[in-house]
Write a protein that holds these residues in place. Sequence first.
Motif, PDB file in Angstrom:
ATOM      1  N   ILE A 198      14.295  86.096  -7.624  1.00 54.19           N
ATOM      2  CA  ILE A 198      13.002  86.561  -8.136  1.00 54.19           C
ATOM      3  C   ILE A 198      13.222  87.277  -9.465  1.00 54.19           C
ATOM      4  O   ILE A 198      12.429  87.155 -10.402  1.00 54.19           O
ATOM      5  CB  ILE A 198      12.314  87.503  -7.117  1.00 54.19           C
ATOM      6  N   ALA A 199      14.328  88.015  -9.559  1.00 53.40           N
ATOM      7  CA  ALA A 199      14.616  88.733 -10.799  1.00 53.40           C
ATOM      8  C   ALA A 199      15.332  87.855 -11.814  1.00 53.40           C
ATOM      9  O   ALA A 199      15.074  87.939 -13.006  1.00 53.40           O
ATOM     10  CB  ALA A 199      15.479  89.961 -10.500  1.00 53.40           C
ATOM     11  N   PHE A 200      16.227  86.993 -11.329  1.00 54.72           N
ATOM     12  CA  PHE A 200      17.087  86.266 -12.238  1.00 54.72           C
ATOM     13  C   PHE A 200      16.764  84.782 -12.345  1.00 54.72           C
ATOM     14  O   PHE A 200      17.569  84.006 -12.813  1.00 54.72           O
ATOM     15  CB  PHE A 200      18.558  86.414 -11.804  1.00 54.72           C
ATOM     16  N   GLY A 201      15.575  84.388 -11.903  1.00 52.68           N
ATOM     17  CA  GLY A 201      15.205  82.986 -12.062  1.00 52.68           C
ATOM     18  C   GLY A 201      15.627  82.142 -10.876  1.00 52.68           C
ATOM     19  O   GLY A 201      16.584  82.457 -10.172  1.00 52.68           O
ATOM     20  N   ASP A 202      14.901  81.061 -10.658  1.00 53.04           N
ATOM     21  CA  ASP A 202      15.115  80.182  -9.517  1.00 53.04           C
ATOM     22  C   ASP A 202      16.317  79.278  -9.762  1.00 53.04           C
ATOM     23  O   ASP A 202      16.275  78.389 -10.609  1.00 53.04           O
ATOM     24  CB  ASP A 202      13.853  79.344  -9.295  1.00 53.04           C
ATOM     25  N   LEU A 205      11.700  70.190 -14.854  1.00 53.13           N
ATOM     26  CA  LEU A 205      10.361  70.714 -15.069  1.00 53.13           C
ATOM     27  C   LEU A 205       9.509  69.538 -15.492  1.00 53.13           C
ATOM     28  O   LEU A 205       9.730  68.949 -16.543  1.00 53.13           O
ATOM     29  CB  LEU A 205      10.426  71.775 -16.171  1.00 53.13           C
ATOM     30  N   GLU A 246       6.209  68.297 -16.855  1.00 48.84           N
ATOM     31  CA  GLU A 246       4.982  68.754 -17.512  1.00 48.84           C
ATOM     32  C   GLU A 246       4.040  67.567 -17.681  1.00 48.84           C
ATOM     33  O   GLU A 246       3.994  66.944 -18.741  1.00 48.84           O
ATOM     34  CB  GLU A 246       5.309  69.359 -18.876  1.00 48.84           C
ATOM     35  N   GLU A 258       5.486  70.383 -10.578  1.00 49.10           N
ATOM     36  CA  GLU A 258       6.873  70.772 -10.751  1.00 49.10           C
ATOM     37  C   GLU A 258       7.754  69.764 -10.048  1.00 49.10           C
ATOM     38  O   GLU A 258       7.415  69.240  -8.997  1.00 49.10           O
ATOM     39  CB  GLU A 258       7.121  72.167 -10.150  1.00 49.10           C
ATOM     40  N   ALA A 302       5.273  75.238 -18.183  1.00 49.91           N
ATOM     41  CA  ALA A 302       6.384  75.782 -18.970  1.00 49.91           C
ATOM     42  C   ALA A 302       6.283  77.304 -19.060  1.00 49.91           C
ATOM     43  O   ALA A 302       7.278  78.012 -18.913  1.00 49.91           O
ATOM     44  CB  ALA A 302       6.402  75.158 -20.361  1.00 49.91           C
ATOM     45  N   ASN A 349       4.831  79.445 -16.988  1.00 42.79           N
ATOM     46  CA  ASN A 349       5.170  80.058 -15.703  1.00 42.79           C
ATOM     47  C   ASN A 349       6.668  80.020 -15.466  1.00 42.79           C
ATOM     48  O   ASN A 349       7.271  80.979 -14.975  1.00 42.79           O
ATOM     49  CB  ASN A 349       4.460  79.333 -14.548  1.00 42.79           C
ATOM     50  N   PHE A 350       7.255  78.892 -15.788  1.00 45.54           N
ATOM     51  CA  PHE A 350       8.697  78.720 -15.568  1.00 45.54           C
ATOM     52  C   PHE A 350       9.486  79.728 -16.400  1.00 45.54           C
ATOM     53  O   PHE A 350      10.387  80.411 -15.887  1.00 45.54           O
ATOM     54  CB  PHE A 350       9.096  77.285 -15.931  1.00 45.54           C
ATOM     55  N   GLY A 372       9.430  83.264 -15.269  1.00 46.74           N
ATOM     56  CA  GLY A 372      10.320  83.527 -14.137  1.00 46.74           C
ATOM     57  C   GLY A 372      11.740  83.859 -14.565  1.00 46.74           C
ATOM     58  O   GLY A 372      12.513  84.403 -13.776  1.00 46.74           O
ATOM     59  N   TYR A 373      12.071  83.510 -15.779  1.00 48.29           N
ATOM     60  CA  TYR A 373      13.421  83.765 -16.284  1.00 48.29           C
ATOM     61  C   TYR A 373      13.461  84.911 -17.298  1.00 48.29           C
ATOM     62  O   TYR A 373      14.469  85.076 -17.999  1.00 48.29           O
ATOM     63  CB  TYR A 373      13.986  82.492 -16.932  1.00 48.29           C
ATOM     64  N   VAL A 403      13.646  88.250 -17.027  1.00 41.66           N
ATOM     65  CA  VAL A 403      14.678  89.285 -16.819  1.00 41.66           C
ATOM     66  C   VAL A 403      16.055  88.730 -17.198  1.00 41.66           C
ATOM     67  O   VAL A 403      16.842  89.394 -17.881  1.00 41.66           O
ATOM     68  CB  VAL A 403      14.679  89.775 -15.361  1.00 41.66           C
ATOM     69  N   LEU A 404      16.320  87.511 -16.751  1.00 42.22           N
ATOM     70  CA  LEU A 404      17.602  86.873 -17.089  1.00 42.22           C
ATOM     71  C   LEU A 404      17.761  86.770 -18.599  1.00 42.22           C
ATOM     72  O   LEU A 404      18.837  87.021 -19.151  1.00 42.22           O
ATOM     73  CB  LEU A 404      17.668  85.482 -16.459  1.00 42.22           C
TER      74      LEU A 404
END
Lengths: 114, 489
Positions: free
Chosen positions: A89-93, A99, A101, A112, B414, B416-417, B420-421, B423-424
Amino acid sequence: MKKLPSAASHRVIKLTVSAAIILILSAICFIFPLRPTAAEIKDNKLTEFPEFTVSALTSGDWFSDISLWFSDTVPFRDTVKKIRSGLSIAFGDREANGLNESVTENTSEITEAG
Amino acid sequence: MVFSSLTFLLAFIPAVFICCFFCKTTAARNIVLLVFSLIFYAFGEPVYIAVLVFLSLCCWIFARLTELAGSKKEKKLWLTASVAVCILSLMYFGGSDFLIKIINSLAGAELFSATVTALPLGMSFYILRLISYSVDVYKGKASAQKRFYKVLLYASLFPLAVSGPVVLFHETENELTERSISLKDVSNGLTRFATGLAKKVILADGCAVAANSLLFPGASLSDTALLSENVAALSGKSALSLWAGAVFFMLQIYLELSSYSDIATGLGLASGFHFKENFNYPFTASSFSDFCEKWHISLISFFRDYIYSPLCEAKSGKLRQISALFITCILVSLWHGLSSSFLLLGIGAFILLAAENFIFAKIKDKCKPIGRIYLLITVFFGFILFRADSIAVFINTVKGMLCLNNNPLYTKVALNFIAGYAVLFILSIIACTPLIKIIKKNLIKAGENNLFANVIYRVCDIASPAVLIILSVLYMAASPEKAFGYFGF
C-alpha cells in the motif's frame, strides 16, 4: 549522569544486533519442519525440493530450483505475504503486471491488466 | 545466484562469514573466499566456471611470462596474447549472436545459427579485472603472482561478480596478500550491505515494476527480444504513462547499480577489502563530463586509464585527444553490448564530451543550475534509448511522450497507478541525493552537545541495518527473484 557507550561499544552493539537478525532468520529457514508444503490460504502446491539429475546440475537449473524452493517455502510464508501486501500500500503493488489504458471514443475507460 | 535472494542472504553469507571467522591467516581466508566465489558462480552456470578458470589461468601464465621476458618487445607480445584471449572470449560469448544475425541478414539466408545465447555471469567484469592484472604487470605497477589461486580469487571474488565495481589489480594487490579486518570495517560493511540490499529489493525492484507496467504491457526487461514487437501496443500508451515510466526506469537502473555497488563495497569491507566508491550521486552532476565522473566511476576510470590515456599521450594535439575520446566512447558502448542503440549511445556520449571539453570548456561550469537541467534531460533520453534497445522503439516512445501517436495526454488508469507509487517515488528520489548522509552528519554534530540528539542518532544507527534486513527479507520471501536490469553484463 549515565555515560553513553563509547564508539567501539556502539559498533559492537550495532554489529551484534544486525548479525543476530541474520543468524536467527537463517536458523529459522533451516528448521525444515517449519517449511510449508501447501499455502494455508490458497492451498496450492508449493515448489518442491528439486530432484537431482546430472543435466539439471550442468545446466544450472538444479541450483536455480533450490533457490526457488528456499524462497517459496520460507517458514510462516503466508504471514510474510500478508505483511508484504500491507507494505505494498505504501510502496506500490508488486503484483502489477501491465497497465491497460483502453480509450473509447468519448471517455477513458478504466481497465487494468491482470 | 543473485544478491537479492534469500538463499544468498540467509544461507550463503552466514556460511561464508562463519567459515572466515575460524580462519587465522589471510591465506586461509582467501581459500574460503575462493571456494565460495566459485560456488556463487556455479549456482547460476556451473559449466561456465571452466571459462573463468581457463581465462584466469591464461592471464596468470602470460603475466608470469611478461615479468620474466627479457626485452620490451617480448613483454608486449605476452601482454597482447593475454588481452587478446580475454577480448576474443568476450566477443565470442557477447557478440557472436549479433554478428551471425548481421551475416545472415546480409546474405539473405541462414548461413550460420547462433550457438551462444547469453554471456556467462559477470564475464564482462572479470574480463576487465584480468586485463587490469595483465596491464599492471606489464607496466610494473604490480608483480606477477606466483600462486594461481590469488589471480583466480581476484577474478572471481563474489562481491564483485554481478556488477563490479571494476577493481584494478594494483589497488588490491596488497590486500590480497595481507589484510586486517577491524570491528569498524565489519560494522560499516554490514550497514552498507543492508542499505544496498534494501535499496535493491524495495526501491529498485519497485521502480522496475512501475516502469515495466507503464512502458510495456506485461513485458519484462529480460524479454528485450519482444520489445520491438510491442511498438504497436506502445502507441496506445498515454503520454503521462510514458514520461512516468521513463522516470521510473531511470531511477531503477541507478538504484540497481548503486545498490549492487553498496552490497559489493559492504561485503568487501567486511572481508578486509577497501574498494573505492563507485557512485557519487550522479544525478546531481552539472554537466555530462561531471556525470561521467560520478556514474560507475570504476568502469569509466578503467577505460580512461587503460584506453584513453595510453592513446592520448602527454602533450598530444586536440585531434589525437578527440580521436582517443571517440575510440574510448565506442569501446565503452560496445562493452555494454553489440547493438545499434548502444552504439548510438556511445556516439552521443562522445559528442557531448567533445563539445563540453573542446568547444564549451570555458562556460561548462559557469551556471550549474542550467547545467543540472541540461544533464538530466540528456541522461533521461539516453536511458529511454537504453531501455528501448532499438531505434524504432525509442522513436515511438518519444513520439508517444509528445502525443504524436494519437495517444491521450493522460488517463485515469495511469493517474491512479502512478499515485499508488508516490511514496516509492519520493523515497527513490531521496535515495538519489545525499540527503540521508547530510541528515546523519548533522545529527552526529548535534549529538556532540545534545544528549537527546546523540541518543536518537545511536538508536537509529543501531536499528537501521536490522530494520532494513528484516524489510528486505519480507520482500524477498515467497516471491520470484527479480531480474537485474544490468544482468546482461
